[in-house]
Design a protein around this motif. Structure first.
Motif, PDB file in Angstrom:
ATOM      1  N   ARG A 130      12.740 -17.750  30.209  1.00  0.00           N
ATOM      2  CA  ARG A 130      14.133 -17.691  29.801  1.00  0.00           C
ATOM      3  C   ARG A 130      14.201 -17.238  28.351  1.00  0.00           C
ATOM      4  NH1 ARG A 130      19.204 -19.624  31.064  1.00  0.00           N
ATOM      5  NH2 ARG A 130      18.503 -20.629  32.956  1.00  0.00           N
ATOM      6  N   CYS A 131      15.214 -16.445  28.048  1.00  0.00           N
ATOM      7  CA  CYS A 131      15.403 -15.947  26.691  1.00  0.00           C
ATOM      8  C   CYS A 131      16.322 -16.898  25.934  1.00  0.00           C
ATOM      9  CB  CYS A 131      16.011 -14.549  26.757  1.00  0.00           C
ATOM     10  SG  CYS A 131      16.433 -13.889  25.138  1.00  0.00           S
ATOM     11  N   GLY A 132      15.922 -17.279  24.707  1.00  0.00           N
ATOM     12  CA  GLY A 132      16.728 -18.178  23.897  1.00  0.00           C
ATOM     13  C   GLY A 132      17.860 -17.459  23.180  1.00  0.00           C
ATOM     14  N   ALA A 133      17.808 -16.145  23.114  1.00  0.00           N
ATOM     15  CA  ALA A 133      18.849 -15.377  22.419  1.00  0.00           C
ATOM     16  C   ALA A 133      19.999 -15.038  23.366  1.00  0.00           C
ATOM     17  CB  ALA A 133      18.254 -14.114  21.820  1.00  0.00           C
ATOM     18  N   CYS A 134      19.692 -14.427  24.509  1.00  0.00           N
ATOM     19  CA  CYS A 134      20.775 -14.054  25.425  1.00  0.00           C
ATOM     20  C   CYS A 134      20.905 -15.060  26.568  1.00  0.00           C
ATOM     21  CB  CYS A 134      20.583 -12.628  25.955  1.00  0.00           C
ATOM     22  SG  CYS A 134      19.221 -12.429  27.123  1.00  0.00           S
ATOM     23  N   MET A 135      20.028 -16.056  26.599  1.00  0.00           N
ATOM     24  CA  MET A 135      20.060 -17.147  27.577  1.00  0.00           C
ATOM     25  C   MET A 135      19.799 -16.701  29.014  1.00  0.00           C
ATOM     26  SD  MET A 135      20.418 -19.462  25.402  1.00  0.00           S
ATOM     27  CE  MET A 135      20.467 -20.932  26.426  1.00  0.00           C
TER      28      MET A 135
ATOM     29  N   VAL B 202       8.528 -10.493  25.108  1.00  0.00           N
ATOM     30  CA  VAL B 202       9.801  -9.920  24.677  1.00  0.00           C
ATOM     31  C   VAL B 202      10.787  -9.933  25.846  1.00  0.00           C
ATOM     32  CG1 VAL B 202      10.910  -7.821  23.786  1.00  0.00           C
ATOM     33  CG2 VAL B 202       8.624  -8.462  22.997  1.00  0.00           C
ATOM     34  N   CYS B 203      11.992 -10.419  25.598  1.00  0.00           N
ATOM     35  CA  CYS B 203      13.025 -10.430  26.634  1.00  0.00           C
ATOM     36  C   CYS B 203      13.313  -8.988  27.060  1.00  0.00           C
ATOM     37  CB  CYS B 203      14.293 -11.090  26.094  1.00  0.00           C
ATOM     38  SG  CYS B 203      15.716 -10.890  27.196  1.00  0.00           S
ATOM     39  N   PRO B 204      13.207  -8.696  28.364  1.00  0.00           N
ATOM     40  CA  PRO B 204      13.440  -7.312  28.811  1.00  0.00           C
ATOM     41  C   PRO B 204      14.910  -6.902  28.690  1.00  0.00           C
ATOM     42  CG  PRO B 204      13.055  -8.755  30.703  1.00  0.00           C
ATOM     43  CD  PRO B 204      12.829  -9.585  29.466  1.00  0.00           C
ATOM     44  N   ARG B 205      15.808  -7.885  28.528  1.00  0.00           N
ATOM     45  CA  ARG B 205      17.235  -7.548  28.458  1.00  0.00           C
ATOM     46  C   ARG B 205      17.687  -7.266  27.035  1.00  0.00           C
ATOM     47  NH1 ARG B 205      17.011 -10.903  32.860  1.00  0.00           N
ATOM     48  NH2 ARG B 205      17.917  -9.958  34.708  1.00  0.00           N
ATOM     49  N   CYS B 206      17.336  -8.163  26.081  1.00  0.00           N
ATOM     50  CA  CYS B 206      17.871  -7.977  24.725  1.00  0.00           C
ATOM     51  C   CYS B 206      16.783  -7.725  23.681  1.00  0.00           C
ATOM     52  CB  CYS B 206      18.717  -9.185  24.329  1.00  0.00           C
ATOM     53  SG  CYS B 206      17.750 -10.664  23.990  1.00  0.00           S
ATOM     54  N   GLY B 207      15.520  -7.813  24.063  1.00  0.00           N
ATOM     55  CA  GLY B 207      14.454  -7.502  23.120  1.00  0.00           C
ATOM     56  C   GLY B 207      14.058  -8.654  22.206  1.00  0.00           C
TER      57      GLY B 207
HETATM   58 ZN   LIG Z   1      17.355 -11.880  25.889  1.00  0.00          ZN
END
Ligand SMILES: [Zn+2]
Length: 155
Positions: free
Chosen positions: A141-146, A116-121
């Motif tokens: 790397r997060c694909g949602a918030c990049m 889980v992305c620690p920034r946006c979940g």
């Molecule tokens: Zn994210």
């Protein structure tokens, strides 16, 4: 001496001292948060290194020694227990929360299937490199918030 007493005040104070010793690689979490401190008795502290060969292990021991000495516990010994080995399951819920707040994804727990992305979940995450800024982290790397982030792995 009351046998039923749950908390020895000396042991209690040692726990408090250890809870303030930060991990050398991730200062946002303490060695207690990571579950590296396995047991505390009035005359000894037992620790389990995160993994064999981690360069932080020697630093951890030195830091605990310094903290104990500074708090008046120079007579308390530090023992290392290698078995059972440390796993990421030993990280406390509080430690996992602190990692997340620091921007590091905690390791997957049993039953969790995605990092889980620690920034946006978001769970739209992918590994960039198995080797992050330290041996205990992988780059993701997060694909949602990049945003890039670190995953705590340590094994
Ligand atoms: Zn994210």
């Amino acid at each position: 001496m009351v046998a039923a007493r749950k908390l020895d005040p000396v042991v209690d104070r040692i726990w408090v001292v250890l809870a303030e010793v930060p991990d050398p690689e991730i200062p946002a979490v303490s060695l207690v948060d990571l579950g590296i401190v396995r047991a505390v008795e009035a005359d000894r502290v037992t620790i389990t290194p995160t993994y064999t060969g981690c360069p932080a292990n020697e630093v951890i021991r030195t830091d605990i020694r310094a903290a104990l000495d500074a708090a008046g516990f120079a007579a308390v010994a530090i023992e290392t227990a290698l078995s059972p080995p440390w796993t990421t399951d030993w990280i406390t819920p509080e430690g996992r929360e602190k990692l997340r707040a620091y921007g590091i994804a905690p390791p997957l727990e049993a039953g969790e299937r995605a990092v889980v992305c620690p920034r946006c979940g978001s769970t739209e995450t992918a590994e960039v490199s198995r080797f992050g800024s330290t041996p205990c982290k992988a780059q993701w790397r997060c694909g949602a918030c990049m945003e890039p982030f670190d995953l705590f792995k340590c094994h």
